[in-house]
Write a protein that holds these residues in place. Structure first.
Motif, mmCIF file in Angstrom:
data_model
loop_
_atom_site.group_PDB
_atom_site.id
_atom_site.type_symbol
_atom_site.label_atom_id
_atom_site.label_comp_id
_atom_site.label_asym_id
_atom_site.label_seq_id
_atom_site.Cartn_x
_atom_site.Cartn_y
_atom_site.Cartn_z
ATOM 1 N N ASN A 20 -41.132 -63.506 56.401
ATOM 2 C CA ASN A 20 -41.843 -63.672 55.146
ATOM 3 C C ASN A 20 -41.169 -62.784 54.108
ATOM 4 N N TRP A 21 -40.735 -63.363 53.011
ATOM 5 C CA TRP A 21 -40.032 -62.668 51.938
ATOM 6 C C TRP A 21 -38.603 -62.304 52.351
ATOM 7 N N GLU A 22 -37.955 -61.492 51.523
ATOM 8 C CA GLU A 22 -36.613 -60.986 51.809
ATOM 9 C C GLU A 22 -36.665 -59.462 51.687
ATOM 10 N N TRP A 23 -36.014 -58.781 52.616
ATOM 11 C CA TRP A 23 -36.121 -57.333 52.759
ATOM 12 C C TRP A 23 -34.740 -56.709 52.920
ATOM 13 N N PHE A 24 -34.614 -55.438 52.517
ATOM 14 C CA PHE A 24 -33.364 -54.695 52.706
ATOM 15 C C PHE A 24 -33.634 -53.217 52.456
ATOM 16 N N CYS A 25 -32.674 -52.378 52.815
ATOM 17 C CA CYS A 25 -32.766 -50.949 52.517
ATOM 18 C C CYS A 25 -31.434 -50.476 51.949
ATOM 19 N N LYS A 26 -31.391 -49.231 51.547
ATOM 20 C CA LYS A 26 -30.190 -48.664 50.938
ATOM 21 C C LYS A 26 -28.993 -48.740 51.884
ATOM 22 N N GLN A 27 -29.245 -48.642 53.175
ATOM 23 C CA GLN A 27 -28.174 -48.624 54.168
ATOM 24 C C GLN A 27 -27.766 -50.019 54.636
ATOM 25 N N TYR A 28 -28.248 -51.063 53.961
ATOM 26 C CA TYR A 28 -27.889 -52.423 54.329
ATOM 27 C C TYR A 28 -26.369 -52.535 54.471
ATOM 28 N N LYS A 29 -25.933 -53.102 55.599
ATOM 29 C CA LYS A 29 -24.502 -53.353 55.838
ATOM 30 C C LYS A 29 -24.371 -54.812 56.233
ATOM 31 N N ASN A 30 -23.649 -55.568 55.439
ATOM 32 C CA ASN A 30 -23.566 -57.013 55.639
ATOM 33 C C ASN A 30 -22.936 -57.376 56.976
ATOM 34 N N ASN A 31 -23.529 -58.366 57.620
ATOM 35 C CA ASN A 31 -22.975 -58.947 58.835
ATOM 36 C C ASN A 31 -21.925 -59.954 58.372
ATOM 37 N N ASP A 32 -20.673 -59.659 58.616
ATOM 38 C CA ASP A 32 -19.584 -60.482 58.086
ATOM 39 C C ASP A 32 -19.220 -61.675 58.960
ATOM 40 N N LYS A 33 -19.985 -61.927 60.021
ATOM 41 C CA LYS A 33 -19.723 -63.112 60.841
ATOM 42 C C LYS A 33 -20.015 -64.358 60.012
ATOM 43 N N ALA A 34 -19.267 -65.407 60.262
ATOM 44 C CA ALA A 34 -19.413 -66.648 59.495
ATOM 45 C C ALA A 34 -20.871 -67.114 59.472
ATOM 46 N N ASP A 35 -21.371 -67.416 58.279
ATOM 47 C CA ASP A 35 -22.728 -67.920 58.058
ATOM 48 C C ASP A 35 -23.829 -66.978 58.541
ATOM 49 N N LYS A 36 -23.519 -65.711 58.768
ATOM 50 C CA LYS A 36 -24.538 -64.771 59.226
ATOM 51 C C LYS A 36 -24.849 -63.707 58.176
ATOM 52 N N GLY A 37 -24.072 -63.645 57.114
ATOM 53 C CA GLY A 37 -24.241 -62.594 56.125
ATOM 54 C C GLY A 37 -25.019 -63.041 54.905
ATOM 55 N N ALA A 38 -25.175 -62.095 53.994
ATOM 56 C CA ALA A 38 -25.922 -62.330 52.761
ATOM 57 C C ALA A 38 -25.116 -63.165 51.776
ATOM 58 N N HIS A 39 -25.807 -63.700 50.805
ATOM 59 C CA HIS A 39 -25.195 -64.488 49.739
ATOM 60 C C HIS A 39 -24.282 -63.567 48.916
ATOM 61 N N PRO A 40 -23.067 -64.013 48.576
ATOM 62 C CA PRO A 40 -22.122 -63.161 47.840
ATOM 63 C C PRO A 40 -22.677 -62.601 46.519
ATOM 64 N N THR A 41 -23.424 -63.394 45.784
ATOM 65 C CA THR A 41 -24.005 -62.906 44.529
ATOM 66 C C THR A 41 -24.981 -61.772 44.798
ATOM 67 N N ALA A 42 -25.791 -61.910 45.823
ATOM 68 C CA ALA A 42 -26.767 -60.874 46.171
ATOM 69 C C ALA A 42 -26.068 -59.576 46.565
ATOM 70 N N LEU A 43 -24.948 -59.686 47.273
ATOM 71 C CA LEU A 43 -24.212 -58.476 47.664
ATOM 72 C C LEU A 43 -23.695 -57.726 46.444
ATOM 73 N N LYS A 44 -23.212 -58.443 45.463
ATOM 74 C CA LYS A 44 -22.734 -57.804 44.225
ATOM 75 C C LYS A 44 -23.892 -57.131 43.495
ATOM 76 N N GLU A 45 -25.020 -57.811 43.446
ATOM 77 C CA GLU A 45 -26.187 -57.257 42.774
ATOM 78 C C GLU A 45 -26.727 -56.029 43.508
ATOM 79 N N LEU A 46 -26.681 -56.055 44.844
ATOM 80 C CA LEU A 46 -27.108 -54.903 45.629
ATOM 81 C C LEU A 46 -26.244 -53.686 45.323
ATOM 82 N N GLU A 47 -24.947 -53.880 45.225
ATOM 83 C CA GLU A 47 -24.060 -52.743 44.951
ATOM 84 C C GLU A 47 -24.368 -52.100 43.603
#
Length: 120
Positions: A59-86
């Protein structure tokens, strides 16, 4: 201090596309739904049952400051969201779980101290 939710909501189904389940530290069930509420963060050793609806789906979308993207194919976050997180990562506090989709335009913040170390 409240953090403004500036995410674009441009991923699939108007979501942000950023969530603990896309993080390298996420440990979840062998299959969904997570009826046993075993979802947890291995890095912080906290239950992520707060992220689950009654039926065991997320339910919803969650993350913390220490979020580290899972770079496996189709397992990671949306590229736009990663830029916004940074952009906002320096504003995030340690040991706080953030939830998107706040009613007031701000991220919802949950201290890890309020989460159980074992599944609920």
């Amino acid at each position: 201090m409240p953090i403004k939710d500036t995410f674009a909501y441009s991923a699939r189904w108007d979501s942000v596309g950023l969530d603990c389940s896309y993080c390298m530290h996420f440990e979840g069930p062998s299959q969904w739904p997570d009826k046993q509420q075993v979802s947890k963060c291995r890095l912080h050793d906290v239950s992520l049952a707060i992220e689950l609806r009654e039926g065991g789906y997320k339910n919803w979308e969650w993350f913390c400051k220490q979020y580290k993207n899972n770079d496996k194919a189709d397992k990671g976050a949306h590229p736009t969201a990663l830029k916004e997180l940074e952009k906002i990562r320096p504003l995030l506090q340690e040991n706080i779980l953030c939830r998107l989709y706040g009613d007031d335009g701000f991220l919802k913040e949950y201290p890890f101290d309020n989460l159980q170390t074992n599944a609920l």
